[in-house]
Motif scaffolding. Structure first.
Motif, PDB file in Angstrom:
ATOM      1  N   MET A  36      37.784  46.613  40.331  1.00  0.00           N
ATOM      2  CA  MET A  36      37.991  47.930  40.921  1.00  0.00           C
ATOM      3  C   MET A  36      39.471  48.243  41.002  1.00  0.00           C
ATOM      4  O   MET A  36      40.245  47.461  41.543  1.00  0.00           O
ATOM      5  CB  MET A  36      37.409  48.039  42.327  1.00  0.00           C
ATOM      6  N   VAL A  37      39.851  49.385  40.441  1.00  0.00           N
ATOM      7  CA  VAL A  37      41.210  49.901  40.608  1.00  0.00           C
ATOM      8  C   VAL A  37      41.096  51.176  41.434  1.00  0.00           C
ATOM      9  O   VAL A  37      40.039  51.801  41.461  1.00  0.00           O
ATOM     10  CB  VAL A  37      41.872  50.231  39.258  1.00  0.00           C
ATOM     11  N   THR A  38      42.168  51.561  42.120  1.00  0.00           N
ATOM     12  CA  THR A  38      42.051  52.809  42.863  1.00  0.00           C
ATOM     13  C   THR A  38      42.163  53.986  41.895  1.00  0.00           C
ATOM     14  O   THR A  38      41.525  54.994  42.076  1.00  0.00           O
ATOM     15  CB  THR A  38      43.115  52.932  43.977  1.00  0.00           C
ATOM     16  N   ASP A  39      42.988  53.831  40.863  1.00  0.00           N
ATOM     17  CA  ASP A  39      43.220  54.922  39.931  1.00  0.00           C
ATOM     18  C   ASP A  39      43.408  54.425  38.517  1.00  0.00           C
ATOM     19  O   ASP A  39      44.009  53.390  38.307  1.00  0.00           O
ATOM     20  CB  ASP A  39      44.521  55.654  40.319  1.00  0.00           C
ATOM     21  N   PHE A  40      42.928  55.206  37.568  1.00  0.00           N
ATOM     22  CA  PHE A  40      43.203  54.873  36.173  1.00  0.00           C
ATOM     23  C   PHE A  40      44.561  55.416  35.760  1.00  0.00           C
ATOM     24  O   PHE A  40      45.220  54.857  34.900  1.00  0.00           O
ATOM     25  CB  PHE A  40      42.149  55.488  35.243  1.00  0.00           C
ATOM     26  N   ILE A  43      37.062  41.433  41.019  1.00  0.00           N
ATOM     27  CA  ILE A  43      38.487  41.512  41.347  1.00  0.00           C
ATOM     28  C   ILE A  43      38.732  42.910  41.900  1.00  0.00           C
ATOM     29  O   ILE A  43      38.450  43.902  41.227  1.00  0.00           O
ATOM     30  CB  ILE A  43      39.379  41.256  40.116  1.00  0.00           C
ATOM     31  N   VAL A  44      39.193  42.956  43.114  1.00  0.00           N
ATOM     32  CA  VAL A  44      39.329  44.227  43.808  1.00  0.00           C
ATOM     33  C   VAL A  44      40.804  44.469  44.103  1.00  0.00           C
ATOM     34  O   VAL A  44      41.443  43.658  44.767  1.00  0.00           O
ATOM     35  CB  VAL A  44      38.528  44.200  45.128  1.00  0.00           C
ATOM     36  N   ILE A  45      41.335  45.567  43.583  1.00  0.00           N
ATOM     37  CA  ILE A  45      42.765  45.825  43.743  1.00  0.00           C
ATOM     38  C   ILE A  45      43.005  46.835  44.858  1.00  0.00           C
ATOM     39  O   ILE A  45      42.507  47.955  44.813  1.00  0.00           O
ATOM     40  CB  ILE A  45      43.370  46.339  42.423  1.00  0.00           C
ATOM     41  N   ALA A  46      43.725  46.389  45.863  1.00  0.00           N
ATOM     42  CA  ALA A  46      44.140  47.248  46.972  1.00  0.00           C
ATOM     43  C   ALA A  46      42.985  47.950  47.680  1.00  0.00           C
ATOM     44  O   ALA A  46      42.970  49.170  47.796  1.00  0.00           O
ATOM     45  CB  ALA A  46      45.161  48.279  46.489  1.00  0.00           C
ATOM     46  N   ALA A 106      46.782  42.571  46.144  1.00  0.00           N
ATOM     47  CA  ALA A 106      47.636  43.486  46.910  1.00  0.00           C
ATOM     48  C   ALA A 106      47.177  43.652  48.356  1.00  0.00           C
ATOM     49  O   ALA A 106      47.320  44.717  48.941  1.00  0.00           O
ATOM     50  CB  ALA A 106      47.729  44.867  46.234  1.00  0.00           C
ATOM     51  N   ARG A 107      46.610  42.591  48.900  1.00  0.00           N
ATOM     52  CA  ARG A 107      46.249  42.644  50.305  1.00  0.00           C
ATOM     53  C   ARG A 107      46.639  41.314  50.949  1.00  0.00           C
ATOM     54  O   ARG A 107      46.354  40.249  50.407  1.00  0.00           O
ATOM     55  CB  ARG A 107      44.744  42.902  50.440  1.00  0.00           C
ATOM     56  N   HIS A 108      47.246  41.400  52.095  1.00  0.00           N
ATOM     57  CA  HIS A 108      47.784  40.209  52.743  1.00  0.00           C
ATOM     58  C   HIS A 108      46.763  39.512  53.640  1.00  0.00           C
ATOM     59  O   HIS A 108      45.638  39.984  53.789  1.00  0.00           O
ATOM     60  CB  HIS A 108      49.025  40.584  53.562  1.00  0.00           C
ATOM     61  N   GLY A 109      47.206  38.442  54.254  1.00  0.00           N
ATOM     62  CA  GLY A 109      46.389  37.733  55.219  1.00  0.00           C
ATOM     63  C   GLY A 109      45.784  36.473  54.648  1.00  0.00           C
ATOM     64  O   GLY A 109      45.993  36.123  53.480  1.00  0.00           O
ATOM     65  N   GLN A 159      47.481  40.829  60.195  1.00  0.00           N
ATOM     66  CA  GLN A 159      47.857  40.172  58.940  1.00  0.00           C
ATOM     67  C   GLN A 159      47.167  40.786  57.729  1.00  0.00           C
ATOM     68  O   GLN A 159      47.634  40.669  56.606  1.00  0.00           O
ATOM     69  CB  GLN A 159      47.560  38.669  59.008  1.00  0.00           C
ATOM     70  N   TYR A 160      46.010  41.460  57.974  1.00  0.00           N
ATOM     71  CA  TYR A 160      45.225  41.937  56.835  1.00  0.00           C
ATOM     72  C   TYR A 160      45.605  43.346  56.403  1.00  0.00           C
ATOM     73  O   TYR A 160      44.819  44.273  56.534  1.00  0.00           O
ATOM     74  CB  TYR A 160      43.737  41.868  57.155  1.00  0.00           C
ATOM     75  N   VAL A 161      46.802  43.502  55.918  1.00  0.00           N
ATOM     76  CA  VAL A 161      47.254  44.829  55.512  1.00  0.00           C
ATOM     77  C   VAL A 161      47.461  44.882  54.000  1.00  0.00           C
ATOM     78  O   VAL A 161      47.597  43.857  53.346  1.00  0.00           O
ATOM     79  CB  VAL A 161      48.574  45.201  56.216  1.00  0.00           C
ATOM     80  N   LEU A 162      47.475  46.096  53.487  1.00  0.00           N
ATOM     81  CA  LEU A 162      47.750  46.263  52.069  1.00  0.00           C
ATOM     82  C   LEU A 162      49.256  46.135  51.821  1.00  0.00           C
ATOM     83  O   LEU A 162      50.057  46.224  52.747  1.00  0.00           O
ATOM     84  CB  LEU A 162      47.244  47.627  51.593  1.00  0.00           C
TER      85      LEU A 162
END
Lengths: 351, 351
Positions: free
Chosen positions: A82-86, A137-140, A161-164, A208-211
């Motif tokens: 998954m992408v947010t945008d192409f 695989i999930v992006i942001a 692209a996500r922390h924690g 901690q779980y932020v983008l």
DNA sequence: CTGAAAGCGCTTACAG
DNA sequence: CTGAAAGCGCTTACAG
């Protein structure tokens, strides 16, 4: 069935031609479907002659196993992304890395667009899940942490692209805090003190779980405060338009910044447009910097100072981690990419 | 099963939790699976009460039909899209348009990368085919025409950026011949006579069934010859690097062109890099133009003169045509986008 | 209108 | 080593 086989059906009709199935191969080779299945999967328990004959028949009939049907029982050899945008550059570059890595394997990536709305993202991820992918695989993703943890419990998952420190999936993320600090250091070294940041809303994520973008904000704020400088943050979106709007806002202020640090290169392009439209020279009157080092940033004409977070390598690493999970690893791995400053014309004054 | 339902299994294990199936719904609602299926598909032959009860149960159980399983018998509500690259901007913008259009429908797009090698593209298209998609949108395929015709006979197919009059699939393509002529006209109006073109190899395609870039070559050659100007074509690839190499080649020649028309914006960015590296001013010493009008072309700093071929609209139209085919249309449709010149700083001399 | 049965193309135990 | 049977989660005729 393979489109390469000519079809002599009536013109204009959709062919009703059957696909070549495992049973066709079994029949033609004079063995059982189970035997063919074992050969396809390189499973143990087939004699060399059996393997030989089946392999030959598969080639003769130009047979390809139906990935969808395989997925109903075993592996579909499909990885969902998954992408947010192409059309924003960064995510597609990560997808390119995933695709490169998977090229060496029997796995195939399929990519969907999730957008930036959490509920739409969730539907997109579920759409992949419902198409029997072996991993994700999930992006942001802006979706809640518990939801992602539940997802990771159900299916091998890597989040980019996500922390924690999640328990049920892997993460690949840039050290965004460091990246932001590197940029502030650089801008300060160029003599700036009024340095603004363009960011995005946190989407309700905290702790901690932020983008990535939220962590960049923190790094920026920390670096500014460590120097007793006043942070100035405008939150729009990571898009050309979002950067443009943020810059318009900042340039209208009485204490106009002398440097604008956009949280993403795509937004930095919009910042550049706004700055130039305002008749201000870059970098002499306003310095501009981005984050990501997308391909266009390096073009001489653009010459955007930015932070390289290795989109391709991020994608490759995600794919590698996901395959490990698909093979059975359950302990979470956190992979942190080291950001690198790329100094270019938009911040370096010529003398 | 929906990841939103909490899982209380042991930490670290992959959940073995079963997905909620149509049978669970049937059992819970006290009806047959067939009845549930009819409700899901909004098929005729269910009483209002039945519909009501089943709908309620679906909501209660948070049931989502398994798209993969549906595809084995009926429709998977999935549209496969092949792009050559994720990281070059044009194809992803088309994909964005497809996604936008599909957003209003129950269909979901899945995108794969095919690259520029015909056999790899073929494998990618087959990979989609094997994942029970209901239809296919293929962007710029280099595969042989007969292979595409066979494909179109097997599955609803729309091909983007390829010319000709196919019988078994639809096409959406820019009037590339006109687009190239518009650009030559424009460059001539700016006083240029030594106008070079960067293109790509035709990939063995000829006659009417050529990809966009080959048709652009033709339009360029015709426009040049109509003015008794000498065409100069360099064929590399549509990429930043490809444009760079083409420009290096051209700039080394004794009869160096005063204008370089790159067949794609992404290549034009590479041309710009080469020209600037050579210490030549744009547009005064060398004018540069592209094709596609990707987002970055319009950024003030880039200001690339180009041809708008409406990537998003191309994607939206492709998706619309594909859905028509999925609904049963078999007569081929050819949709031609009208190109528009966008004059910007890389070709317009300031006075 | 309702539901039992068969089947889509595979894989997975399980006999032989 | 080999294959018959059951089943993955749906839909499609086909009885009732």
């Amino acid at each position: 069935m393979t489109p390469s086989t000519p079809n002599n059906g009536p013109t204009g009709d959709r062919a009703q031609r059957r696909r070549t199935t495992i049973h066709d191969v079994a029949l033609s080779a004079g063995v059982s479907a189970s035997a063919v299945s074992k050969v396809i999967r390189s499973a143990a328990g087939v004699s060399p002659q059996m393997r030989e004959r089946v392999t030959q028949t598969i080639a003769d009939l130009n047979y390809r196993p139906h990935a969808g049907a395989r997925g109903m029982r075993g592996t579909s050899f499909t990885v969902g992304v998954m992408v947010t945008d192409f059309s924003s550059p960064f995510h597609p570059e990560v997808a390119e890395g995933i695709s490169n890595q998977l090229d060496q394997t029997p796995f195939q990536e399929i990519v969907v667009r999730g957008g930036v709305d959490p509920s739409r993202q969730r539907r997109s991820i579920e759409a992949l899940f419902d198409r029997q992918v072996d991993g994700l695989i999930v992006i942001a993703p802006w979706t809640p942490q518990e939801w992602l943890e539940d997802l990771g419990r159900e299916i091998p998952t890597v989040v980019v692209a996500r922390h924690g420190a999640p328990r049920h999936f892997d993460t690949v993320v840039s050290d965004d805090n460091l990246g932001a600090r590197l940029m502030v250091d650089h801008l300060v070294s160029q003599g700036h003190t009024r340095i603004a940041l363009t960011s995005q809303p946190s989407g309700g994520l905290r702790g901690q779980y932020v983008l990535s973008h939220t962590e960049r904000e923190r790094g920026y704020e920390e670096a500014m405060r460590a120097r007793s400088l006043q942070p100035q943050i405008v939150r729009t979106t990571y898009s050309e338009e979002g950067g443009y709007r943020a810059a318009r806002d900042l340039l209208d202020r009485s204490n106009r910044p002398t440097a604008i640090f956009a949280g993403a290169d795509i937004a930095a392009l919009g910042v550049l447009r706004a700055v130039e439209e305002a008749g201000l020279r870059v970098p002499d009157e306003v310095a501009v910097a981005g984050y990501d080092d997308i391909a266009v940033a390096g073009i001489s004409r653009v010459g955007l100072t930015t932070i390289d977070q290795s989109a391709r390598e991020t994608g490759e690493t995600s794919a590698r981690l996901l395959l490990e999970r698909i093979e059975g690893r359950v302990d979470p791995v956190r992979y942190v990419m080291r950001p690198q400053l790329r100094e270019r014309a938009t911040t370096i004054k010529q003398r």
